[in-house]
Design a protein around this motif. Structure first.
Motif, PDB file in Angstrom:
ATOM      1  N   PRO A  83       0.809  -1.222   0.000  1.00  0.00           N
ATOM      2  CA  PRO A  83       0.000   0.000   0.000  1.00  0.00           C
ATOM      3  C   PRO A  83       0.841   1.271   0.000  1.00  0.00           C
ATOM      4  O   PRO A  83       1.895   1.328   0.641  1.00  0.00           O
ATOM      5  CB  PRO A  83      -0.821  -0.102   1.289  1.00  0.00           C
ATOM      6  N   ALA A  84       0.350   2.251  -0.718  1.00  0.00           N
ATOM      7  CA  ALA A  84       1.009   3.557  -0.755  1.00  0.00           C
ATOM      8  C   ALA A  84       0.009   4.605  -0.306  1.00  0.00           C
ATOM      9  O   ALA A  84      -1.205   4.463  -0.503  1.00  0.00           O
ATOM     10  CB  ALA A  84       1.471   3.866  -2.174  1.00  0.00           C
ATOM     11  N   ARG A  85       0.515   5.655   0.327  1.00  0.00           N
ATOM     12  CA  ARG A  85      -0.328   6.747   0.764  1.00  0.00           C
ATOM     13  C   ARG A  85       0.404   8.023   0.379  1.00  0.00           C
ATOM     14  O   ARG A  85       1.543   8.232   0.800  1.00  0.00           O
ATOM     15  CB  ARG A  85      -0.519   6.662   2.285  1.00  0.00           C
ATOM     16  N   VAL A  86      -0.244   8.852  -0.438  1.00  0.00           N
ATOM     17  CA  VAL A  86       0.400  10.073  -0.900  1.00  0.00           C
ATOM     18  C   VAL A  86      -0.498  11.257  -0.576  1.00  0.00           C
ATOM     19  O   VAL A  86      -1.641  11.329  -1.032  1.00  0.00           O
ATOM     20  CB  VAL A  86       0.669  10.046  -2.423  1.00  0.00           C
ATOM     21  N   VAL A  87       0.015  12.168   0.229  1.00  0.00           N
ATOM     22  CA  VAL A  87      -0.729  13.371   0.572  1.00  0.00           C
ATOM     23  C   VAL A  87      -0.284  14.476  -0.385  1.00  0.00           C
ATOM     24  O   VAL A  87       0.903  14.785  -0.466  1.00  0.00           O
ATOM     25  CB  VAL A  87      -0.446  13.800   2.025  1.00  0.00           C
ATOM     26  N   VAL A  88      -1.238  15.042  -1.121  1.00  0.00           N
ATOM     27  CA  VAL A  88      -0.906  16.093  -2.074  1.00  0.00           C
ATOM     28  C   VAL A  88      -1.458  17.416  -1.561  1.00  0.00           C
ATOM     29  O   VAL A  88      -2.656  17.518  -1.263  1.00  0.00           O
ATOM     30  CB  VAL A  88      -1.481  15.774  -3.467  1.00  0.00           C
ATOM     31  N   GLU A  89      -0.602  18.392  -1.437  1.00  0.00           N
ATOM     32  CA  GLU A  89      -1.018  19.709  -0.957  1.00  0.00           C
ATOM     33  C   GLU A  89      -0.930  20.709  -2.105  1.00  0.00           C
ATOM     34  O   GLU A  89       0.102  20.839  -2.753  1.00  0.00           O
ATOM     35  CB  GLU A  89      -0.095  20.146   0.194  1.00  0.00           C
ATOM     36  N   ASN A  90      -2.022  21.417  -2.330  1.00  0.00           N
ATOM     37  CA  ASN A  90      -2.081  22.354  -3.452  1.00  0.00           C
ATOM     38  C   ASN A  90      -1.764  23.775  -3.008  1.00  0.00           C
ATOM     39  O   ASN A  90      -2.563  24.417  -2.334  1.00  0.00           O
ATOM     40  CB  ASN A  90      -3.470  22.299  -4.093  1.00  0.00           C
ATOM     41  N   GLN A  91      -0.614  24.277  -3.420  1.00  0.00           N
ATOM     42  CA  GLN A  91      -0.263  25.681  -3.150  1.00  0.00           C
ATOM     43  C   GLN A  91      -0.301  26.540  -4.407  1.00  0.00           C
ATOM     44  O   GLN A  91       0.302  27.610  -4.455  1.00  0.00           O
ATOM     45  CB  GLN A  91       1.121  25.759  -2.490  1.00  0.00           C
ATOM     46  N   LEU A  92      -0.971  26.032  -5.426  1.00  0.00           N
ATOM     47  CA  LEU A  92      -1.193  26.863  -6.613  1.00  0.00           C
ATOM     48  C   LEU A  92      -2.379  27.788  -6.340  1.00  0.00           C
ATOM     49  O   LEU A  92      -3.111  27.609  -5.377  1.00  0.00           O
ATOM     50  CB  LEU A  92      -1.539  25.990  -7.826  1.00  0.00           C
ATOM     51  N   ASP A  93      -2.586  28.733  -7.257  1.00  0.00           N
ATOM     52  CA  ASP A  93      -3.764  29.598  -7.162  1.00  0.00           C
ATOM     53  C   ASP A  93      -4.959  28.999  -7.874  1.00  0.00           C
ATOM     54  O   ASP A  93      -5.951  29.678  -8.120  1.00  0.00           O
ATOM     55  CB  ASP A  93      -3.466  30.965  -7.792  1.00  0.00           C
ATOM     56  N   GLU A  94      -4.868  27.776  -8.296  1.00  0.00           N
ATOM     57  CA  GLU A  94      -5.977  27.153  -9.014  1.00  0.00           C
ATOM     58  C   GLU A  94      -6.097  25.689  -8.599  1.00  0.00           C
ATOM     59  O   GLU A  94      -5.185  25.133  -7.990  1.00  0.00           O
ATOM     60  CB  GLU A  94      -5.766  27.273 -10.527  1.00  0.00           C
ATOM     61  N   ASP A  95      -7.241  25.092  -8.962  1.00  0.00           N
ATOM     62  CA  ASP A  95      -7.487  23.693  -8.616  1.00  0.00           C
ATOM     63  C   ASP A  95      -6.480  22.765  -9.296  1.00  0.00           C
ATOM     64  O   ASP A  95      -6.012  23.041 -10.392  1.00  0.00           O
ATOM     65  CB  ASP A  95      -8.883  23.269  -9.116  1.00  0.00           C
ATOM     66  N   THR A  96      -6.213  21.655  -8.656  1.00  0.00           N
ATOM     67  CA  THR A  96      -5.413  20.625  -9.306  1.00  0.00           C
ATOM     68  C   THR A  96      -5.902  19.255  -8.845  1.00  0.00           C
ATOM     69  O   THR A  96      -6.817  19.149  -8.008  1.00  0.00           O
ATOM     70  CB  THR A  96      -3.897  20.813  -9.031  1.00  0.00           C
ATOM     71  N   THR A  97      -5.316  18.212  -9.440  1.00  0.00           N
ATOM     72  CA  THR A  97      -5.501  16.828  -8.986  1.00  0.00           C
ATOM     73  C   THR A  97      -4.231  16.103  -9.413  1.00  0.00           C
ATOM     74  O   THR A  97      -3.437  16.650 -10.167  1.00  0.00           O
ATOM     75  CB  THR A  97      -6.676  16.094  -9.684  1.00  0.00           C
ATOM     76  N   VAL A  98      -4.062  14.881  -8.947  1.00  0.00           N
ATOM     77  CA  VAL A  98      -2.956  14.065  -9.452  1.00  0.00           C
ATOM     78  C   VAL A  98      -3.537  12.781 -10.039  1.00  0.00           C
ATOM     79  O   VAL A  98      -4.312  12.075  -9.394  1.00  0.00           O
ATOM     80  CB  VAL A  98      -1.933  13.726  -8.355  1.00  0.00           C
ATOM     81  N   HIS A  99      -3.145  12.519 -11.285  1.00  0.00           N
ATOM     82  CA  HIS A  99      -3.500  11.265 -11.956  1.00  0.00           C
ATOM     83  C   HIS A  99      -2.265  10.375 -11.990  1.00  0.00           C
ATOM     84  O   HIS A  99      -1.180  10.831 -12.359  1.00  0.00           O
ATOM     85  CB  HIS A  99      -3.994  11.562 -13.381  1.00  0.00           C
ATOM     86  N   TRP A 100      -2.428   9.126 -11.566  1.00  0.00           N
ATOM     87  CA  TRP A 100      -1.318   8.160 -11.505  1.00  0.00           C
ATOM     88  C   TRP A 100      -1.369   7.345 -12.776  1.00  0.00           C
ATOM     89  O   TRP A 100      -1.940   6.270 -12.810  1.00  0.00           O
ATOM     90  CB  TRP A 100      -1.453   7.332 -10.228  1.00  0.00           C
ATOM     91  N   HIS A 101      -0.766   7.895 -13.804  1.00  0.00           N
ATOM     92  CA  HIS A 101      -0.958   7.383 -15.161  1.00  0.00           C
ATOM     93  C   HIS A 101      -0.460   5.943 -15.317  1.00  0.00           C
ATOM     94  O   HIS A 101       0.710   5.663 -15.129  1.00  0.00           O
ATOM     95  CB  HIS A 101      -0.250   8.322 -16.150  1.00  0.00           C
ATOM     96  N   GLY A 102      -1.386   5.077 -15.671  1.00  0.00           N
ATOM     97  CA  GLY A 102      -1.038   3.686 -15.978  1.00  0.00           C
ATOM     98  C   GLY A 102      -1.200   2.723 -14.818  1.00  0.00           C
ATOM     99  O   GLY A 102      -1.165   1.511 -15.013  1.00  0.00           O
ATOM    100  N   ILE A 103      -1.366   3.268 -13.616  1.00  0.00           N
ATOM    101  CA  ILE A 103      -1.498   2.389 -12.453  1.00  0.00           C
ATOM    102  C   ILE A 103      -2.957   1.946 -12.333  1.00  0.00           C
ATOM    103  O   ILE A 103      -3.874   2.764 -12.369  1.00  0.00           O
ATOM    104  CB  ILE A 103      -1.018   3.092 -11.177  1.00  0.00           C
ATOM    105  N   ARG A 104      -3.161   0.654 -12.217  1.00  0.00           N
ATOM    106  CA  ARG A 104      -4.518   0.122 -12.096  1.00  0.00           C
ATOM    107  C   ARG A 104      -4.933   0.232 -10.639  1.00  0.00           C
ATOM    108  O   ARG A 104      -4.608  -0.594  -9.807  1.00  0.00           O
ATOM    109  CB  ARG A 104      -4.539  -1.343 -12.584  1.00  0.00           C
TER     110      ARG A 104
END
Ligand code: C2O
Ligand code: CU
Length: 479
Positions: A83-104
């Motif tokens: 298992p992996a756990r990744v906390v993503v914090e957004n410090q941009l001035d706009e919305d974001t997301t993270v896509h884990w390309h290719g991982i099922r």
């Protein structure tokens, strides 16, 4: 802006409209920071504006958007089945997301705003938790305002390690990015140009290797490298030739394939694709060998050079061990009795829509949708209320025919699954080859197969970011 509009589009030349393909002068050797990796377990990634020396240590700094302040982001190293756990914090001035390309992974972790999660608002965090089933080379990037966010530097590699390490002398990652820079080495404006979006997309002026233009990469005679290539470009297709060497492709899009030498010695990499090669360093100590990208006629350039040190050859003979990587646990079935569907890619300059276009929500600067799949244009990055083009019962096996009815190349990416490439233009693919992104030449027809075993709504789109934003996107539902 030169007008290349008259040139044939059925050749692989092409339309780099408005892009000076001249590369900035190579500056100095830029050491890769590819080993600044973060290990499995608990990972934190901050998304924020930053600065990077893309054009080398003596060049000006470029203002970028970066994961943890570096471009590309640190390599996320995970272990297969842990298992992996990744906390993503957004410090941009706009919305974001993270896509884990290719991982099922589970649908809720797929990073598509509106469709699989609410966007991460400025100042907010989101926790991604998943267990990667497959070992291999993957990557992560935003799925919000994708053209700009990826184009300004948000990308990083994910390496999921095999349970037992593969015997090589060095495991090397090259994440290749393509930037359109001004003469002051700043990112050029003009994202989402409607003309480009209807042609080859935003092809840049400067290709970087692990975040900097590269003059040379060190090599030692006799060693065996596993070279992991990631095309993180917005639009640029690459065809890499390694002078004096015979690379063997052992994995495509993270998935081990039947080891084979690339056709014509060229490693073809569409945007978002990954290729792992085994590279036996058969060159002479003290010599150097160019790695050339000559995908676009008349625009070839030297990506970097392999520069051999003077040390004696490492092994007297090339390593004899098998090149085959251990297989991943992909669901297989008898695809001859699978349900069959067809998706036609339509639109673009000189393409013409096959049917009328039913647009969903615009959002392009200065233009409506340019592209469609089966007559439907879904634009942007993903949003709520996207109706699936196809629905599969969970566990069904599916053969999908993708038909490129356009005059342009498209790297077509499917989320949440890998597919087996069955045929291209009627010809059976002569090897086992699973992918998550298939590069389609103009007028190509490919047949891919997969078991729809991962429930949820999954994107299928072109990974030329302008094409995705301008309508070449759809949703497939596994019920
Ligand atoms: Cu790498 Cu939907 O993308
Ligand atoms: Cu496309």
């Amino acid at each position: 802006m030169s007008s290349n509009l008259g040139r044939s589009m059925l050749r692989r030349s092409l339309l780099l409209a408005g892009t000076g393909l001249a590369l900035t002068p190579r500056l100095q050797f830029s050491p890769a920071h590819a080993d600044a990796s973060v290990a499995s377990g608990n990972i934190r990634i901050t998304v924020a504006p930053g600065r990077a020396r893309l054009v080398g240590p003596d060049g000006p700094e470029t203002e970028v958007w970066a994961y943890d302040g570096i471009v590309p982001g640190r390599v996320v190293r995970l272990r297969q089945g842990e298992p992996a756990r990744v906390v993503v914090e957004n410090q941009l001035d706009e919305d974001t997301t993270v896509h884990w390309h290719g991982i099922r992974l589970p649908n809720a972790m797929d990073g598509v705003p509106g469709l699989t999660q609410p966007p991460i608002r400025p100042g907010e965090t989101f926790v991604y938790e998943f267990t990667p089933p497959d070992a291999g080379t993957f990557w992560y990037h935003p799925h919000a305002n994708s053209l700009q966010q990826l184009g300004r530097g948000l990308a990083g590699a994910v390496i999921v390690e095999e349970r037992r390490p593969v015997a090589v002398d060095r495991d090397v990652l090259w994440l290749l990015s393509d930037w359109r820079l001004t003469s002051k080495a700043q990112i050029a404006a003009g994202f989402g140009n409607a003309m480009e979006a209807a042609m080859a997309g935003r092809i840049g002026s400067t290709v970087t290797l692990n975040g900097a233009v590269s003059n040379e990469q060190p090599a030692r005679a006799g060693e065996r490298l596993r070279l992991r290539l990631v095309n993180g470009a917005l639009a640029r297709i690459m065809a890499l030739r390694i002078e004096g060497h015979r690379p063997v492709i052992v994995a495509i899009d993270g998935q081990p394939c039947t080891p084979h030498e690339p056709e014509g010695g060229q490693i073809l990499l569409g945007p978002a694709m990954r290729v792992d090669v085994m590279l036996d360093m058969q060159g002479e100590p003290g010599r150097s060998y160019a790695i050339v990208d000559d995908f676009y006629d008349g625009h070839s350039y030297v990506l970097t050079k392999l520069v051999y040190g003077d040390e004696p050859r490492l092994h007297r003979q090339p390593l004899g061990a098998t090149l085959e990587l251990p297989r991943n646990p992909l669901p297989v079935s008898d695809f001859s009795i699978a349900e069959r569907h067809e998706l036609a890619l339509e639109g673009g300059m000189m393409g013409g829509m096959r049917r009328g276009m039913a647009g969903m929500r615009g959002g392009m600067m200065g233009g409506g949708p340019s592209w469609a799949i089966n007559g439907m244009s879904m634009t942007g990055d993903g949003h709520a209320g996207m109706e699936p083009a196809l629905t599969f019962q969970r566990g069904r096996s599916v053969v999908l025919t993708l038909r490129n009815d356009t005059a342009w190349w498209h790297p077509m990416h499917f989320h949440g699954h890998s597919f087996l490439l069955l045929r291209r233009n009627g010809m059976p693919v002569p090897r086992r080859q699973w992918q998550d992104t298939v590069l389609m030449a103009p007028r190509d027809v490919v047949e891919v197969a997969f078991v729809a075993d991962n429930p949820g709504d999954w994107m299928l789109h072109c990974h030329v970011m302008d094409h995705q934003m301008a309508g070449m996107m759809t949703v497939l539902r596994v019920a």
